[in-house]
Motif scaffolding. Structure first.
Motif, PDB file in Angstrom:
ATOM      1  N   UNK A  80     -34.247 -92.192 -18.981  1.00  0.00           N
ATOM      2  CA  UNK A  80     -32.999 -92.494 -19.125  1.00  0.00           C
ATOM      3  C   UNK A  80     -31.865 -92.093 -18.224  1.00  0.00           C
ATOM      4  N   UNK A  81     -30.919 -93.132 -17.586  1.00  0.00           N
ATOM      5  CA  UNK A  81     -30.068 -93.031 -16.732  1.00  0.00           C
ATOM      6  C   UNK A  81     -28.829 -93.729 -17.189  1.00  0.00           C
ATOM      7  N   UNK A  82     -27.788 -93.405 -16.532  1.00  0.00           N
ATOM      8  CA  UNK A  82     -26.534 -94.376 -16.910  1.00  0.00           C
ATOM      9  C   UNK A  82     -26.289 -95.672 -16.037  1.00  0.00           C
ATOM     10  N   UNK A  83     -26.566 -95.630 -14.632  1.00  0.00           N
ATOM     11  CA  UNK A  83     -26.459 -96.879 -13.915  1.00  0.00           C
ATOM     12  C   UNK A  83     -27.906 -97.174 -13.127  1.00  0.00           C
ATOM     13  N   UNK A  84     -28.473 -98.026 -14.245  1.00  0.00           N
ATOM     14  CA  UNK A  84     -29.663 -98.285 -13.772  1.00  0.00           C
ATOM     15  C   UNK A  84     -30.104 -99.746 -13.223  1.00  0.00           C
ATOM     16  N   UNK A  85     -29.399-100.637 -13.634  1.00  0.00           N
ATOM     17  CA  UNK A  85     -29.567-102.070 -13.235  1.00  0.00           C
ATOM     18  C   UNK A  85     -30.623-102.711 -14.263  1.00  0.00           C
ATOM     19  N   UNK A  86     -31.462-103.518 -13.805  1.00  0.00           N
ATOM     20  CA  UNK A  86     -32.237-104.241 -14.817  1.00  0.00           C
ATOM     21  C   UNK A  86     -33.246-104.999 -13.742  1.00  0.00           C
ATOM     22  N   UNK A  87     -34.679-105.356 -14.397  1.00  0.00           N
ATOM     23  CA  UNK A  87     -35.616-105.823 -13.778  1.00  0.00           C
ATOM     24  C   UNK A  87     -35.029-106.927 -12.589  1.00  0.00           C
ATOM     25  N   UNK A  89     -33.138-106.098 -10.268  1.00  0.00           N
ATOM     26  CA  UNK A  89     -31.876-105.843  -9.719  1.00  0.00           C
ATOM     27  C   UNK A  89     -31.618-104.149 -10.197  1.00  0.00           C
ATOM     28  N   UNK A  90     -32.285-103.534  -9.866  1.00  0.00           N
ATOM     29  CA  UNK A  90     -32.288-101.867  -9.951  1.00  0.00           C
ATOM     30  C   UNK A  90     -31.426-101.299  -9.251  1.00  0.00           C
ATOM     31  N   UNK A  91     -30.555-100.310  -9.639  1.00  0.00           N
ATOM     32  CA  UNK A  91     -29.653 -99.696  -8.791  1.00  0.00           C
ATOM     33  C   UNK A  91     -30.599 -98.556  -7.683  1.00  0.00           C
ATOM     34  N   UNK A  92     -30.010 -98.686  -6.505  1.00  0.00           N
ATOM     35  CA  UNK A  92     -30.591 -98.061  -5.420  1.00  0.00           C
ATOM     36  C   UNK A  92     -30.979 -96.761  -5.851  1.00  0.00           C
ATOM     37  N   UNK A  93     -30.200 -95.789  -6.657  1.00  0.00           N
ATOM     38  CA  UNK A  93     -30.440 -94.444  -6.709  1.00  0.00           C
ATOM     39  C   UNK A  93     -31.736 -94.166  -7.523  1.00  0.00           C
ATOM     40  N   UNK A  94     -32.141 -95.024  -8.151  1.00  0.00           N
ATOM     41  CA  UNK A  94     -33.120 -94.846  -9.324  1.00  0.00           C
ATOM     42  C   UNK A  94     -34.461 -95.680  -9.038  1.00  0.00           C
ATOM     43  N   UNK A  95     -34.269 -96.783  -8.094  1.00  0.00           N
ATOM     44  CA  UNK A  95     -35.347 -97.841  -7.927  1.00  0.00           C
ATOM     45  C   UNK A  95     -36.478 -97.057  -7.214  1.00  0.00           C
ATOM     46  N   UNK A  96     -36.521 -96.196  -6.456  1.00  0.00           N
ATOM     47  CA  UNK A  96     -37.704 -95.324  -5.866  1.00  0.00           C
ATOM     48  C   UNK A  96     -38.680 -95.021  -6.828  1.00  0.00           C
ATOM     49  N   UNK A  97     -37.880 -94.243  -7.825  1.00  0.00           N
ATOM     50  CA  UNK A  97     -38.718 -93.542  -8.964  1.00  0.00           C
ATOM     51  C   UNK A  97     -39.215 -94.339  -9.676  1.00  0.00           C
ATOM     52  N   UNK A 109     -27.215 -97.788 -19.491  1.00  0.00           N
ATOM     53  CA  UNK A 109     -26.094 -98.225 -19.970  1.00  0.00           C
ATOM     54  C   UNK A 109     -25.272 -98.869 -19.132  1.00  0.00           C
ATOM     55  N   UNK A 110     -23.900 -98.580 -18.788  1.00  0.00           N
ATOM     56  CA  UNK A 110     -22.981 -98.894 -17.972  1.00  0.00           C
ATOM     57  C   UNK A 110     -22.393-100.156 -18.289  1.00  0.00           C
ATOM     58  N   UNK A 111     -23.393-101.349 -18.141  1.00  0.00           N
ATOM     59  CA  UNK A 111     -22.810-102.631 -18.023  1.00  0.00           C
ATOM     60  C   UNK A 111     -22.242-103.334 -19.126  1.00  0.00           C
ATOM     61  N   UNK A 112     -22.233-102.471 -20.284  1.00  0.00           N
ATOM     62  CA  UNK A 112     -21.630-102.918 -21.499  1.00  0.00           C
ATOM     63  C   UNK A 112     -22.331-104.267 -22.189  1.00  0.00           C
ATOM     64  N   UNK A 113     -23.679-104.688 -21.751  1.00  0.00           N
ATOM     65  CA  UNK A 113     -24.105-105.784 -22.006  1.00  0.00           C
ATOM     66  C   UNK A 113     -25.534-105.467 -22.334  1.00  0.00           C
ATOM     67  N   UNK A 114     -25.765-105.416 -23.650  1.00  0.00           N
ATOM     68  CA  UNK A 114     -26.950-105.534 -24.327  1.00  0.00           C
ATOM     69  C   UNK A 114     -28.210-106.193 -23.614  1.00  0.00           C
ATOM     70  N   UNK A 115     -29.027-105.546 -23.411  1.00  0.00           N
ATOM     71  CA  UNK A 115     -30.302-106.408 -22.516  1.00  0.00           C
ATOM     72  C   UNK A 115     -31.615-105.738 -22.757  1.00  0.00           C
ATOM     73  N   UNK A 116     -32.526-106.406 -23.300  1.00  0.00           N
ATOM     74  CA  UNK A 116     -33.991-105.987 -23.605  1.00  0.00           C
ATOM     75  C   UNK A 116     -34.930-106.868 -22.658  1.00  0.00           C
ATOM     76  N   UNK A 117     -35.456-106.307 -21.772  1.00  0.00           N
ATOM     77  CA  UNK A 117     -36.597-107.144 -20.791  1.00  0.00           C
ATOM     78  C   UNK A 117     -37.713-106.361 -20.518  1.00  0.00           C
ATOM     79  N   UNK A 118     -38.663-107.126 -20.398  1.00  0.00           N
ATOM     80  CA  UNK A 118     -40.052-106.527 -19.802  1.00  0.00           C
ATOM     81  C   UNK A 118     -40.127-106.664 -18.405  1.00  0.00           C
ATOM     82  N   UNK A 119     -40.307-105.546 -17.495  1.00  0.00           N
ATOM     83  CA  UNK A 119     -40.439-105.655 -16.227  1.00  0.00           C
ATOM     84  C   UNK A 119     -41.862-105.877 -15.975  1.00  0.00           C
TER      85      UNK A 119
END
Length: 165
Positions: A80-87, A89-97, A109-119
């Motif tokens: 879990x992280x706050x600013x993570x992006x989505x498949x 379009x991941x945030x650079x800070x978490x992309x490597x992990x 979280x962060x976007x206030x947009x509910x989203x469930x996706x399989x990467x």
């Protein structure tokens, strides 16, 4: 089996609509932008809580909660992280992990947009529960609940808490 309530972006707001679902869960997970720590203090009175701080959270919240929270729930590796992006379009800070050591379930979280996706590329489930609070641009307040049974994430349900205003 664990019943999980996932929320984010409360921005200091907690009401009886949220607490009704808290009481039906085994654990509550908060994906950041908690706001006033009275929110997490109250959640902890009801159920075990796992949380991360978000970009609006103050130093007190940042001392209590991590930026990234990685753990196992039953047989599911969760990040879990706050600013993570989505498949895609991941945030650079978490992309490597995510690419070097992908979890089975990635939550932000962060976007206030509910989203469930399989990467499909990284082979994990991504969830963003939207915003449970009343601050922000979202129209409808949302959360997610689901079960973790062994290594399976199942019974996913969208909870709509009504209009933001």
């Amino acid at each position: 089996m664990k019943k999980i309530l996932l929320l984010s972006d409360t921005h200091s707001h907690l009401d009886d609509k949220i607490l009704k679902y808290v009481n039906l869960a085994d654990e509550v997970w908060h994906a950041g932008d908690i706001g006033d720590l009275k929110v997490t203090d109250e959640l902890k009175k009801h159920k075990p809580l796992r949380a991360v701080f978000g970009n609006i959270d103050n130093a007190e919240a940042r001392l209590e909660f991590p930026l990234n929270n990685r753990f196992f729930c039953e047989g599911v590796d969760v990040l879990i992280t706050h600013i993570g992006g989505y498949p895609g379009k991941y945030n650079a800070a978490i992309r490597e992990e995510l690419t070097q050591n992908p979890p089975k379930l990635f939550i932000c979280g962060h976007s206030h947009i509910l989203k469930v996706m399989y990467d499909k590329k990284l082979n994990f489930l991504h969830m963003n529960p939207g915003a449970a609070g009343i601050s922000g641009f979202h129209q409808v307040r949302t959360m997610l609940r689901f079960e973790i049974d062994g290594d399976k994430v199942q019974q996913l349900e969208i909870i709509e808490l009504g209009n933001r205003g």
